[in-house]
Design a protein around this motif. Structure first.
Motif, PDB file in Angstrom:
ATOM      1  N   MET A 121      53.430  79.563 -71.417  1.00  0.00           N
ATOM      2  CA  MET A 121      53.688  78.337 -70.785  1.00  0.00           C
ATOM      3  C   MET A 121      54.377  78.604 -69.456  1.00  0.00           C
ATOM      4  O   MET A 121      54.913  78.587 -69.005  1.00  0.00           O
ATOM      5  CB  MET A 121      54.614  77.518 -71.590  1.00  0.00           C
ATOM      6  N   GLY A 122      54.690  78.535 -68.674  1.00  0.00           N
ATOM      7  CA  GLY A 122      55.419  78.761 -67.451  1.00  0.00           C
ATOM      8  C   GLY A 122      55.175  80.138 -66.864  1.00  0.00           C
ATOM      9  O   GLY A 122      56.028  80.676 -66.194  1.00  0.00           O
ATOM     10  N   ASP A 123      54.080  80.763 -67.165  1.00  0.00           N
ATOM     11  CA  ASP A 123      53.775  82.076 -66.609  1.00  0.00           C
ATOM     12  C   ASP A 123      52.931  81.948 -65.336  1.00  0.00           C
ATOM     13  O   ASP A 123      51.925  82.583 -65.198  1.00  0.00           O
ATOM     14  CB  ASP A 123      52.985  82.912 -67.619  1.00  0.00           C
ATOM     15  N   THR A 124      53.362  81.133 -64.443  1.00  0.00           N
ATOM     16  CA  THR A 124      52.611  80.992 -63.204  1.00  0.00           C
ATOM     17  C   THR A 124      52.931  82.183 -62.306  1.00  0.00           C
ATOM     18  O   THR A 124      54.074  82.454 -62.015  1.00  0.00           O
ATOM     19  CB  THR A 124      53.022  79.723 -62.436  1.00  0.00           C
ATOM     20  N   LYS A 125      51.925  82.826 -61.906  1.00  0.00           N
ATOM     21  CA  LYS A 125      52.093  84.006 -61.064  1.00  0.00           C
ATOM     22  C   LYS A 125      52.100  83.581 -59.589  1.00  0.00           C
ATOM     23  O   LYS A 125      51.228  82.873 -59.140  1.00  0.00           O
ATOM     24  CB  LYS A 125      50.942  84.971 -61.320  1.00  0.00           C
ATOM     25  N   LYS A 126      53.165  84.026 -58.834  1.00  0.00           N
ATOM     26  CA  LYS A 126      53.262  83.685 -57.417  1.00  0.00           C
ATOM     27  C   LYS A 126      52.336  84.601 -56.623  1.00  0.00           C
ATOM     28  O   LYS A 126      52.214  85.775 -56.925  1.00  0.00           O
ATOM     29  CB  LYS A 126      54.683  83.864 -56.915  1.00  0.00           C
ATOM     30  N   LYS A 127      51.733  84.022 -55.618  1.00  0.00           N
ATOM     31  CA  LYS A 127      50.860  84.813 -54.751  1.00  0.00           C
ATOM     32  C   LYS A 127      51.691  85.720 -53.861  1.00  0.00           C
ATOM     33  O   LYS A 127      52.739  85.341 -53.371  1.00  0.00           O
ATOM     34  CB  LYS A 127      50.002  83.900 -53.882  1.00  0.00           C
ATOM     35  N   SER A 128      51.211  86.877 -53.674  1.00  0.00           N
ATOM     36  CA  SER A 128      51.902  87.843 -52.832  1.00  0.00           C
ATOM     37  C   SER A 128      51.700  87.477 -51.362  1.00  0.00           C
ATOM     38  O   SER A 128      50.609  87.136 -50.937  1.00  0.00           O
ATOM     39  CB  SER A 128      51.347  89.242 -53.099  1.00  0.00           C
ATOM     40  N   ARG A 129      52.771  87.541 -50.600  1.00  0.00           N
ATOM     41  CA  ARG A 129      52.717  87.194 -49.180  1.00  0.00           C
ATOM     42  C   ARG A 129      53.018  88.427 -48.322  1.00  0.00           C
ATOM     43  O   ARG A 129      53.708  88.355 -47.323  1.00  0.00           O
ATOM     44  CB  ARG A 129      53.725  86.098 -48.867  1.00  0.00           C
ATOM     45  N   TRP A 130      52.501  89.545 -48.681  1.00  0.00           N
ATOM     46  CA  TRP A 130      52.739  90.783 -47.957  1.00  0.00           C
ATOM     47  C   TRP A 130      52.193  90.743 -46.536  1.00  0.00           C
ATOM     48  O   TRP A 130      52.736  91.343 -45.627  1.00  0.00           O
ATOM     49  CB  TRP A 130      52.152  91.990 -48.698  1.00  0.00           C
ATOM     50  N   TRP A 131      51.140  90.012 -46.321  1.00  0.00           N
ATOM     51  CA  TRP A 131      50.522  89.951 -45.017  1.00  0.00           C
ATOM     52  C   TRP A 131      51.427  89.253 -43.993  1.00  0.00           C
ATOM     53  O   TRP A 131      51.385  89.548 -42.802  1.00  0.00           O
ATOM     54  CB  TRP A 131      49.149  89.276 -45.082  1.00  0.00           C
ATOM     55  N   ILE A 132      52.285  88.332 -44.440  1.00  0.00           N
ATOM     56  CA  ILE A 132      53.226  87.678 -43.524  1.00  0.00           C
ATOM     57  C   ILE A 132      54.236  88.704 -43.003  1.00  0.00           C
ATOM     58  O   ILE A 132      54.540  88.753 -41.822  1.00  0.00           O
ATOM     59  CB  ILE A 132      53.944  86.504 -44.225  1.00  0.00           C
ATOM     60  N   TRP A 133      54.740  89.551 -43.919  1.00  0.00           N
ATOM     61  CA  TRP A 133      55.693  90.583 -43.523  1.00  0.00           C
ATOM     62  C   TRP A 133      55.039  91.622 -42.611  1.00  0.00           C
ATOM     63  O   TRP A 133      55.658  92.108 -41.666  1.00  0.00           O
ATOM     64  CB  TRP A 133      56.312  91.250 -44.746  1.00  0.00           C
ATOM     65  N   LEU A 134      53.788  91.932 -42.898  1.00  0.00           N
ATOM     66  CA  LEU A 134      53.067  92.870 -42.050  1.00  0.00           C
ATOM     67  C   LEU A 134      52.879  92.298 -40.642  1.00  0.00           C
ATOM     68  O   LEU A 134      53.098  92.980 -39.638  1.00  0.00           O
ATOM     69  CB  LEU A 134      51.704  93.213 -42.667  1.00  0.00           C
ATOM     70  N   LEU A 135      52.512  91.042 -40.528  1.00  0.00           N
ATOM     71  CA  LEU A 135      52.331  90.381 -39.244  1.00  0.00           C
ATOM     72  C   LEU A 135      53.653  90.298 -38.478  1.00  0.00           C
ATOM     73  O   LEU A 135      53.705  90.581 -37.273  1.00  0.00           O
ATOM     74  CB  LEU A 135      51.741  88.983 -39.446  1.00  0.00           C
ATOM     75  N   ALA A 136      54.728  89.943 -39.152  1.00  0.00           N
ATOM     76  CA  ALA A 136      56.043  89.873 -38.511  1.00  0.00           C
ATOM     77  C   ALA A 136      56.460  91.250 -37.994  1.00  0.00           C
ATOM     78  O   ALA A 136      57.005  91.380 -36.893  1.00  0.00           O
ATOM     79  CB  ALA A 136      57.076  89.320 -39.474  1.00  0.00           C
ATOM     80  N   GLY A 137      56.216  92.279 -38.769  1.00  0.00           N
ATOM     81  CA  GLY A 137      56.545  93.638 -38.346  1.00  0.00           C
ATOM     82  C   GLY A 137      55.746  94.065 -37.128  1.00  0.00           C
ATOM     83  O   GLY A 137      56.274  94.715 -36.219  1.00  0.00           O
ATOM     84  N   LEU A 138      54.458  93.732 -37.082  1.00  0.00           N
ATOM     85  CA  LEU A 138      53.623  94.071 -35.926  1.00  0.00           C
ATOM     86  C   LEU A 138      54.071  93.335 -34.668  1.00  0.00           C
ATOM     87  O   LEU A 138      54.069  93.907 -33.569  1.00  0.00           O
ATOM     88  CB  LEU A 138      52.153  93.754 -36.219  1.00  0.00           C
ATOM     89  N   VAL A 139      54.454  92.065 -34.834  1.00  0.00           N
ATOM     90  CA  VAL A 139      54.932  91.299 -33.680  1.00  0.00           C
ATOM     91  C   VAL A 139      56.194  91.939 -33.109  1.00  0.00           C
ATOM     92  O   VAL A 139      56.325  92.122 -31.902  1.00  0.00           O
ATOM     93  CB  VAL A 139      55.187  89.826 -34.066  1.00  0.00           C
ATOM     94  N   VAL A 140      57.119  92.308 -33.983  1.00  0.00           N
ATOM     95  CA  VAL A 140      58.357  92.941 -33.522  1.00  0.00           C
ATOM     96  C   VAL A 140      58.061  94.305 -32.914  1.00  0.00           C
ATOM     97  O   VAL A 140      58.553  94.652 -31.843  1.00  0.00           O
ATOM     98  CB  VAL A 140      59.376  93.055 -34.684  1.00  0.00           C
ATOM     99  N   CYS A 154      55.269  95.540 -31.590  1.00  0.00           N
ATOM    100  CA  CYS A 154      54.482  95.516 -30.347  1.00  0.00           C
ATOM    101  C   CYS A 154      55.044  94.542 -29.309  1.00  0.00           C
ATOM    102  O   CYS A 154      54.919  94.774 -28.113  1.00  0.00           O
ATOM    103  CB  CYS A 154      53.041  95.122 -30.653  1.00  0.00           C
ATOM    104  N   GLY A 155      55.650  93.468 -29.762  1.00  0.00           N
ATOM    105  CA  GLY A 155      56.113  92.420 -28.853  1.00  0.00           C
ATOM    106  C   GLY A 155      57.338  92.803 -28.047  1.00  0.00           C
ATOM    107  O   GLY A 155      57.440  92.471 -26.869  1.00  0.00           O
ATOM    108  N   LEU A 156      58.273  93.504 -28.653  1.00  0.00           N
ATOM    109  CA  LEU A 156      59.495  93.858 -27.935  1.00  0.00           C
ATOM    110  C   LEU A 156      59.247  94.792 -26.750  1.00  0.00           C
ATOM    111  O   LEU A 156      59.744  94.530 -25.659  1.00  0.00           O
ATOM    112  CB  LEU A 156      60.524  94.461 -28.899  1.00  0.00           C
ATOM    113  N   PRO A 157      58.494  95.869 -26.922  1.00  0.00           N
ATOM    114  CA  PRO A 157      58.227  96.707 -25.741  1.00  0.00           C
ATOM    115  C   PRO A 157      57.492  95.966 -24.624  1.00  0.00           C
ATOM    116  O   PRO A 157      57.793  96.158 -23.442  1.00  0.00           O
ATOM    117  CB  PRO A 157      57.376  97.855 -26.285  1.00  0.00           C
TER     118      PRO A 157
END
Length: 142
Positions: free
Chosen positions: A1-20, A22-25
């Motif tokens: 009953m309550g075993d709802t599995k959350k979707k992984s949001r790894w791609w958001i962290w990957l995108l944020a890391g790439l922005v930082v 590449c964006g800062l330089p």
């Protein structure tokens, strides 16, 4: 009953890391280019400060004084003004007593003085009709 599995949001962290990553330089590069272009631009300067830089003073009877400066690694100051023709020689003698007359130049009178090869001052005087003289003073440091 309550075993709802959350979707992984790894791609958001990957995108944020790439922005930082590449964006800062790129941001610093753009800021540096802008600063460099602004610093070497000619801008109006207070004439008292400009003449202090050139180790002199405007004559009391100077008219139409315009002063500009460019600063980056070196400073380059120009001062243009008109004064009575009769007072030019005295003003030059008192303001730049160690100045040397330059050989024939593109003006009526040319003078140069250097201060220990750190600051150079060049004065060009063009005699105008009506008893006035146009004085162009340029000074730069190394």
């Amino acid at each position: 009953m309550g075993d709802t599995k959350k979707k992984s949001r790894w791609w958001i962290w990957l995108l944020a890391g790439l922005v930082v990553l590449c964006g800062l330089p790129v941001t610093f590069l753009a800021w540096g280019a802008y600063s460099l272009s602004e610093s070497s631009r000619t801008q109006p300067v207070d004439c008292a400060e400009a003449m202090e830089f050139a180790r002199g003073r405007l004559p009391a009877d100077a008219e139409d004084a315009r002063c500009t400066g460019t600063h980056w690694q070196d400073s380059y100051i120009t001062v243009d003004f008109r004064m009575p023709r009769a007072g030019v020689a005295d003003w030059l003698k008192t303001t730049y007593p160690g100045g040397e007359q330059l050989p024939p130049c593109d003006a009526d009178l040319c003078l140069e003085e250097d201060y220990d090869q750190v600051l150079y001052v060049r004065v060009k005087v063009v005699y105008e009709d009506g008893g006035t003289a146009l004085v162009h003073l340029s000074s730069f440091d190394l």
